[in-house]
Design an enzyme around this catalytic site. Structure first.
Site, PDB file in Angstrom:
ATOM      1  N   TYR A 195    -133.952  11.646 -52.973  1.00  0.00           N
ATOM      2  CA  TYR A 195    -134.105  11.729 -51.524  1.00  0.00           C
ATOM      3  C   TYR A 195    -135.060  12.861 -51.135  1.00  0.00           C
ATOM      4  CZ  TYR A 195    -132.581  11.616 -46.605  1.00  0.00           C
ATOM      5  OH  TYR A 195    -132.544  11.513 -45.237  1.00  0.00           O
ATOM      6  N   SER A 221    -136.488  14.323 -42.681  1.00  0.00           N
ATOM      7  CA  SER A 221    -135.209  15.011 -42.806  1.00  0.00           C
ATOM      8  C   SER A 221    -135.487  16.492 -43.000  1.00  0.00           C
ATOM      9  CB  SER A 221    -134.449  14.461 -44.019  1.00  0.00           C
ATOM     10  OG  SER A 221    -133.382  15.299 -44.406  1.00  0.00           O
TER      11      SER A 221
END
Length: 248
Positions: free
Chosen positions: A144, A131
């Site tokens: 995350y 990401s």
């Protein structure tokens, strides 16, 4: 035209929806035999049927079962993951640990299981769906961001060890992608930032983008196909941003 992937097998975790399903379709279209791994058995069977592949219904959080696993995949796409949004001081420790397990420990175990086959054949592709948060941080996403940064490190070590064996390892780093995972974040983002839900897209999600739209799953899949191809044999240890100019 990229070389086709006929005769190669591709395992995709979280393959039953979103980015994973788009990768399954794109890799199958290039000739790969696709294994769709997902805890949602029905959805995995549906996607596998659409690409003439096979489904693997698996709870990846059962890591003990993965420790003795052997894989014969030529292409491994570590895609499974999810998001939880919460301030650090109220972040559930169990949830933090669960996210590290799914997005760092599980890729490690699957890479570990796949490398002997890849080394034996002198060829392999490890593609980690990271990401923009693997390279940058955002508030309220401690677990995350931590997990994706860890995945980046794992990918680089895999590239260094795998290079002499014909195995490449790279990360794909999209910004916000149009998936159910994103849609589920809207209300949580609104609460965390103290703004109305209808302002989240403009004020939070696309605020840093030069291109003011979401990334499409098929765009991520196209990059995955390139990294899986013969033409990407010298591409390893890298992280490929697809963030609409966010990090610029």
């Amino acid at each position: 035209m990229l070389s086709d992937l006929t005769g190669q097998s591709a395992l995709i975790t979280g393959g039953a929806g979103g980015i994973g399903a788009a990768c399954a379709a794109a890799l199958a279209a290039r000739g790969a035999h696709v294994i769709v791994a997902d805890r949602d058995a029905e959805a995995a069977e549906r996607v596998a049927g659409q690409v003439r592949g096979e489904a693997w219904a698996v709870d990846l959080l059962d890591t003990a079962a993965l420790e003795t696993l052997t894989l014969s995949a030529d292409i491994l796409v570590n895609n499974a993951g999810y998001q939880t949004i919460s301030p650090l001081e109220s972040f559930d420790p169990a949830e933090f640990r669960r996210m590290q397990t799914l997005m760092v420990e599980v890729p490690f175990l699957l890479i570990r299981a796949a490398l002997p086959h890849m080394y034996k054949n002198g060829h392999g592709r490890i593609i980690n769906v990271s990401s923009v948060h693997g390279l940058r941080a955002s508030a309220f996403k401690s677990a995350y961001v931590t997990a994706k940064h860890g995945l980046e490190g794992l990918s680089k070590v895999t590239a260094l060890e795998g290079g002499e064996h014909g195995v490449t390892s790279n990360c794909v780093n999209p910004g916000y992608v149009r998936t159910p995972l994103l849609e589920s974040q809207i209300s949580a983002q609104a609460e965390a930032h103290g703004i109305p839900a209808d302002e989240v897209m403009h004020e939070v999600i696309l605020a840093k983008n030069a291109i003011k739209r979401l990334v499409e799953p098929e765009e991520v899949a196209a990059l995955v196909v390139f990294l899986a191809s013969r033409e990407a044999a010298m591409v390893t240890g890298s992280s490929y941003l697809m963030d609409g100019g966010w990090t610029a």
